[in-house]
Design a protein around this motif. Structure first.
Motif, short mmCIF file in Angstrom:
data_model
loop_
_atom_site.label_atom_id
_atom_site.label_comp_id
_atom_site.label_asym_id
_atom_site.label_seq_id
_atom_site.Cartn_x
_atom_site.Cartn_y
_atom_site.Cartn_z
N VAL A 194 -2.50 -7.27 -1.73
CA VAL A 194 -1.08 -7.09 -1.43
C VAL A 194 -0.39 -8.43 -1.29
N ARG A 195 -1.02 -9.37 -0.58
CA ARG A 195 -0.40 -10.70 -0.44
C ARG A 195 -0.19 -11.35 -1.79
N ALA A 196 -1.15 -11.19 -2.70
CA ALA A 196 -1.01 -11.78 -4.03
C ALA A 196 0.15 -11.14 -4.78
N ARG A 197 0.29 -9.82 -4.67
CA ARG A 197 1.39 -9.13 -5.36
C ARG A 197 2.74 -9.55 -4.80
N LEU A 198 2.77 -9.84 -3.51
CA LEU A 198 4.03 -10.25 -2.88
C LEU A 198 4.30 -11.74 -3.02
N GLY A 199 3.33 -12.49 -3.55
CA GLY A 199 3.49 -13.94 -3.64
C GLY A 199 3.35 -14.62 -2.30
N ASP A 202 -0.66 -17.67 0.76
CA ASP A 202 -0.93 -18.62 1.85
C ASP A 202 0.08 -18.47 2.99
N THR A 203 0.77 -17.35 3.04
CA THR A 203 1.83 -17.17 4.04
C THR A 203 1.63 -15.87 4.81
N THR A 204 1.72 -15.95 6.13
CA THR A 204 1.68 -14.75 6.96
C THR A 204 3.05 -14.06 6.89
N TYR A 205 3.11 -12.83 7.39
CA TYR A 205 4.38 -12.12 7.31
C TYR A 205 4.51 -11.06 8.39
N VAL A 206 5.77 -10.72 8.68
CA VAL A 206 6.14 -9.59 9.51
C VAL A 206 6.58 -8.48 8.56
N ALA A 207 6.14 -7.25 8.80
CA ALA A 207 6.38 -6.15 7.86
C ALA A 207 7.35 -5.12 8.42
N PRO A 235 6.50 -20.83 9.50
CA PRO A 235 7.09 -19.55 9.87
C PRO A 235 6.60 -18.40 8.99
N PRO A 236 6.29 -17.27 9.59
CA PRO A 236 5.91 -16.10 8.79
C PRO A 236 7.12 -15.56 8.03
N ALA A 237 6.87 -15.03 6.85
CA ALA A 237 7.93 -14.39 6.07
C ALA A 237 8.26 -13.04 6.70
#
Length: 379
Positions: A194-199, A202-207, A235-237
């Motif tokens: 999923v991280r790869a599909r979202l680009g 190397d970045t954390t994220y809030v969903a 910063p997380p995306a």
């Protein structure tokens, strides 16, 4: 339950949208459990595109295709008043269940209706006038016409009683469930995919996952997230997934985001990617102004995500002590999100608690509650 005691129930699944969404998850989960249990003599009418899906899902029961025109809402509502009662008569239904607010005025057999939430009354400012007017009228009509009403939470039941003077003896609570095959703690490769599909390799994220309706409070989530992460070195995306909806303020909030921060709006994600998306997030944020149940919250918990939400209406019935709570304003969201981002142990504790609590909500249990209601009505 012996064979002679099984009520013959016609479930009208024609209101299920193509994107599945909340009502789709409810109907799919309920029908799958009913089709496995054999506790009712089940007949399902659905859109033609869903016939094969429900035939695969329902081991015990009959699936009927509705007229092609029901894909259009006005035609579906007209057919509900004329064609659906005729079908109920043809199949010998003892009970007709309408799973999405509206029902035939004259069905020819007892009717049960699911009223999902009362936010059209409690949060009217978050709906446009036509939508608010339609659903308020539909709920009032269903309260008058239906033999019994099914709601997904005690909060929704209490609001029906408080605001519309509904008879509590005719309202049954049947909590929604979660499908553990579809929503589960993801493996590392699921998260990575999923991280790869979202680009976001190397970045954390809030969903966030859900409809972009004003009630879901996405603009304040965006502003609260900006405040919480803007001074962080890494910063997380923020990833806002789901349908487009009709909250015009989201675009304005996104336009205010500093250029060094990343907001992604990928639209609908593949269903198979949802565990990796939710379970791979630092936090799944859902600061809604109010819910009739809160299915996205339960699904995020089932995927092992630390959840941040609001203690509005039904949400505490679902989240209990296994989620973190915030007020709906940007500064409140910022403070609560900052606490979670700064405390890995708290996130881990919430993730474990959420996984455990999600197991308490099953579609099999929900189906049992529906069958109890239908058996009362059929008798």
């Amino acid at each position: 339950m012996t064979a002679v005691q099984k009520p013959r129930v016609l479930v009208d699944a024609t209101s299920v949208p193509a994107d599945r969404g909340g009502v789709g998850r409810y109907v799919d989960g309920l029908l799958g459990a009913l089709g496995r249990s054999g506790d009712v003599d089940l007949v399902v009418v659905c859109q033609r595109a869903d016939v094969e899906r429900y035939e695969r899902m329902i081991d015990l029961g009959e699936v009927i295709a509705a007229p092609a025109a029901v894909t259009h809402r006005p035609a579906r509502l007209a057919w509900e008043q004329t064609g659906l009662p005729l079908l109920a008569q043809q199949v010998g239904a003892q009970v007709l269940h309408a799973p999405f607010y509206t029902c035939p005025l004259r069905a020819g057999c007892p009717v049960t209706v699911t009223v999902h939430d009362m936010t059209f009354f409690t949060e009217p400012e978050h709906y446009d006038k036509s939508r608010r007017t339609f659903f308020r009228s539909a709920i009032k009509t269903s309260l008058r016409r239906a033999d019994r009403v099914i709601v997904p939470s005690k909060a929704t039941r209490d609001e029906l009683i408080r605001l519309l003077d509904a008879d509590p003896a005719r309202i049954d609570v049947a909590y929604h469930g979660v499908d553990p095959a579809a929503f589960h703690a993801p493996a590392a490769e699921e998260k990575a995919r999923v991280r790869a599909r979202l680009g976001l390799v190397d970045t954390t994220y809030v969903a966030f996952l859900g409809a972009k309706e004003p009630r879901k409070n996405v603009p304040n989530l965006i502003r609260g997230w900006v405040s919480a992460v803007t001074d962080r070195s890494d910063p997380p995306a923020l990833v806002i997934a789901g349908g487009q909806g009709h909250d015009d303020e989201i675009d304005q909030a996104v336009a205010e985001v500093p250029s060094r921060l990343r907001v992604l709006r990928p639209g609908y994600l593949r269903f198979a990617d949802l565990p990796g998306f939710l379970g791979g997030a630092l936090v799944a944020a859902y600061p809604s102004y109010g819910e009739g149940f809160g299915l996205p919250i339960l699904e995020a918990m089932a995927c092992g995500a630390p959840v941040l939400t609001t203690p509005r209406l039904s949400v505490p019935e679902v989240g209990g002590d296994a989620v973190a709570y915030t007020g709906p304003e940007p500064d409140e969201i910022s403070a609560a999100l900052t606490r979670l981002l700064d405390d890995e142990n708290l996130r881990s504790s919430l993730a474990g608690a959420g996984l455990a609590r999600a197991k308490e909500f099953s579609w099999d249990t929900s189906a049992e509650a529906h069958v109890m209601t239908w058996s009362k009505v059929a008798a």
